[in-house]
Motif scaffolding. Structure first.
Motif, mmCIF file in Angstrom:
data_model
loop_
_atom_site.group_PDB
_atom_site.id
_atom_site.type_symbol
_atom_site.label_atom_id
_atom_site.label_comp_id
_atom_site.label_asym_id
_atom_site.label_seq_id
_atom_site.Cartn_x
_atom_site.Cartn_y
_atom_site.Cartn_z
ATOM 1 N N TYR A 22 0.826 -1.211 0.000
ATOM 2 C CA TYR A 22 0.000 0.000 0.000
ATOM 3 C C TYR A 22 0.860 1.261 0.000
ATOM 4 O O TYR A 22 0.512 2.246 -0.644
ATOM 5 C CB TYR A 22 -0.960 0.018 1.194
ATOM 6 C CG TYR A 22 -2.064 -1.005 1.091
ATOM 7 C CD1 TYR A 22 -2.832 -1.128 -0.064
ATOM 8 C CD2 TYR A 22 -2.355 -1.853 2.149
ATOM 9 C CE1 TYR A 22 -3.839 -2.064 -0.155
ATOM 10 C CE2 TYR A 22 -3.365 -2.797 2.067
ATOM 11 C CZ TYR A 22 -4.110 -2.897 0.911
ATOM 12 O OH TYR A 22 -5.115 -3.825 0.827
ATOM 13 N N GLU A 25 2.242 1.630 -3.596
ATOM 14 C CA GLU A 25 1.157 2.005 -4.501
ATOM 15 C C GLU A 25 0.660 3.428 -4.236
ATOM 16 O O GLU A 25 0.336 4.154 -5.181
ATOM 17 C CB GLU A 25 -0.008 1.012 -4.373
ATOM 18 C CG GLU A 25 0.263 -0.308 -5.035
ATOM 19 C CD GLU A 25 0.351 -0.183 -6.548
ATOM 20 O OE1 GLU A 25 -0.603 0.291 -7.181
ATOM 21 O OE2 GLU A 25 1.393 -0.563 -7.090
ATOM 22 N N THR A 26 0.604 3.822 -2.979
ATOM 23 C CA THR A 26 0.162 5.173 -2.644
ATOM 24 C C THR A 26 1.150 6.198 -3.175
ATOM 25 O O THR A 26 0.750 7.243 -3.698
ATOM 26 C CB THR A 26 -0.034 5.321 -1.118
ATOM 27 O OG1 THR A 26 -1.048 4.399 -0.693
ATOM 28 C CG2 THR A 26 -0.459 6.733 -0.751
ATOM 29 N N LEU A 59 -5.741 8.123 3.776
ATOM 30 C CA LEU A 59 -4.972 6.932 3.445
ATOM 31 C C LEU A 59 -3.601 6.975 4.117
ATOM 32 O O LEU A 59 -3.157 5.980 4.713
ATOM 33 C CB LEU A 59 -4.833 6.816 1.924
ATOM 34 C CG LEU A 59 -4.164 5.572 1.370
ATOM 35 C CD1 LEU A 59 -4.889 4.309 1.807
ATOM 36 C CD2 LEU A 59 -4.114 5.642 -0.159
ATOM 37 N N LEU A 63 -2.204 4.423 6.900
ATOM 38 C CA LEU A 63 -0.939 3.718 6.701
ATOM 39 C C LEU A 63 -0.030 3.878 7.922
ATOM 40 O O LEU A 63 0.561 2.902 8.399
ATOM 41 C CB LEU A 63 -0.217 4.245 5.458
ATOM 42 C CG LEU A 63 -0.754 3.808 4.101
ATOM 43 C CD1 LEU A 63 -0.138 4.642 2.986
ATOM 44 C CD2 LEU A 63 -0.499 2.332 3.870
ATOM 45 N N ASP A 108 -9.983 2.059 1.902
ATOM 46 C CA ASP A 108 -9.548 3.420 1.583
ATOM 47 C C ASP A 108 -8.634 3.440 0.362
ATOM 48 O O ASP A 108 -8.761 4.294 -0.512
ATOM 49 C CB ASP A 108 -8.812 4.055 2.768
ATOM 50 C CG ASP A 108 -9.731 4.438 3.910
ATOM 51 O OD1 ASP A 108 -10.963 4.371 3.739
ATOM 52 O OD2 ASP A 108 -9.203 4.790 4.990
ATOM 53 N N TYR A 109 -7.714 2.489 0.312
ATOM 54 C CA TYR A 109 -6.784 2.424 -0.812
ATOM 55 C C TYR A 109 -7.544 2.194 -2.123
ATOM 56 O O TYR A 109 -7.339 2.906 -3.105
ATOM 57 C CB TYR A 109 -5.745 1.318 -0.597
ATOM 58 C CG TYR A 109 -5.022 0.962 -1.869
ATOM 59 C CD1 TYR A 109 -4.044 1.807 -2.389
ATOM 60 C CD2 TYR A 109 -5.355 -0.181 -2.584
ATOM 61 C CE1 TYR A 109 -3.402 1.501 -3.577
ATOM 62 C CE2 TYR A 109 -4.713 -0.480 -3.768
ATOM 63 C CZ TYR A 109 -3.742 0.353 -4.254
ATOM 64 O OH TYR A 109 -3.124 0.057 -5.435
ATOM 65 N N HIS A 110 -8.426 1.207 -2.135
ATOM 66 C CA HIS A 110 -9.144 0.880 -3.371
ATOM 67 C C HIS A 110 -10.075 2.018 -3.800
ATOM 68 O O HIS A 110 -10.175 2.319 -4.995
ATOM 69 C CB HIS A 110 -9.900 -0.436 -3.224
ATOM 70 C CG HIS A 110 -8.985 -1.623 -3.172
ATOM 71 N ND1 HIS A 110 -8.228 -2.025 -4.249
ATOM 72 C CD2 HIS A 110 -8.677 -2.470 -2.170
ATOM 73 C CE1 HIS A 110 -7.492 -3.065 -3.922
ATOM 74 N NE2 HIS A 110 -7.741 -3.364 -2.658
ATOM 75 N N THR A 112 -9.691 5.272 -3.102
ATOM 76 C CA THR A 112 -8.842 6.367 -3.552
ATOM 77 C C THR A 112 -8.292 6.088 -4.949
ATOM 78 O O THR A 112 -8.326 6.952 -5.828
ATOM 79 C CB THR A 112 -7.688 6.596 -2.550
ATOM 80 O OG1 THR A 112 -8.246 6.878 -1.259
ATOM 81 C CG2 THR A 112 -6.795 7.747 -2.978
ATOM 82 N N LYS A 113 -7.817 4.881 -5.149
ATOM 83 C CA LYS A 113 -7.258 4.502 -6.449
ATOM 84 C C LYS A 113 -8.327 4.579 -7.543
ATOM 85 O O LYS A 113 -8.098 5.170 -8.603
ATOM 86 C CB LYS A 113 -6.694 3.081 -6.371
ATOM 87 C CG LYS A 113 -6.127 2.576 -7.669
ATOM 88 C CD LYS A 113 -5.602 1.164 -7.501
ATOM 89 C CE LYS A 113 -5.111 0.590 -8.805
ATOM 90 N NZ LYS A 113 -4.581 -0.771 -8.638
#
Length: 131
Positions: A22, A25-26, A59, A63, A108-110, A112-113
């Motif tokens: 993450y 990727e972020t 995010l 993290l 949150d990651y998915h 946001t992406k």
């Protein structure tokens, strides 16, 4: 057969690996946001740019918090293995407490992406079937 402590240690190690994914990727997504910042700051997209900023802030916060919790957990495992702390039920019973932040981080990651990719697709005039 694996002990509960070993299973939880391995699960924590898996979560640390997920966290590293993450983070990488972020950083990539932030770079992408940077690349399109000028176009995203145009009036039709400004509100969505602000929303993206808030999403990235959340995010990053998730993290950091997840990383802190996982590091504390790994230190406790090390102390148990070294015989400094006894293998206690408090440690073994906390796996569920780490599921919620980890699940929230993934969500949150998915989100946001997906939102960023859809926004960039819109700017570039690429039709999207998702939203």
């Amino acid at each position: 057969m694996m002990s509960d402590l070993t299973k939880q240690y391995l699960d924590t190690q898996r979560r640390v690996a997920d966290l590293e994914f993450y983070k990488i990727e972020t950083a990539f997504l932030l770079r992408l946001l940077d690349d399109y910042f000028i176009r995203l700051s145009a009036p039709p997209y400004l509100a969505k740019l602000k929303r993206a900023g808030k999403q990235f802030y959340q995010l990053e916060t998730d993290l950091q918090e997840t990383g802190r919790q996982l590091n504390q957990r790994l230190k406790r495992y090390q102390m148990i293995v070294m015989g400094i702390l006894p293998e206690d039920q408090v440690l073994l019973g906390t796996a569920a407490r780490f599921d919620e932040p980890n699940d929230r981080l993934a969500k949150d990651y998915h989100t946001t992406k997906t939102d960023l990719f859809l926004l960039i697709a819109k700017i570039r005039g690429i039709p999207t079937p998702l939203r």
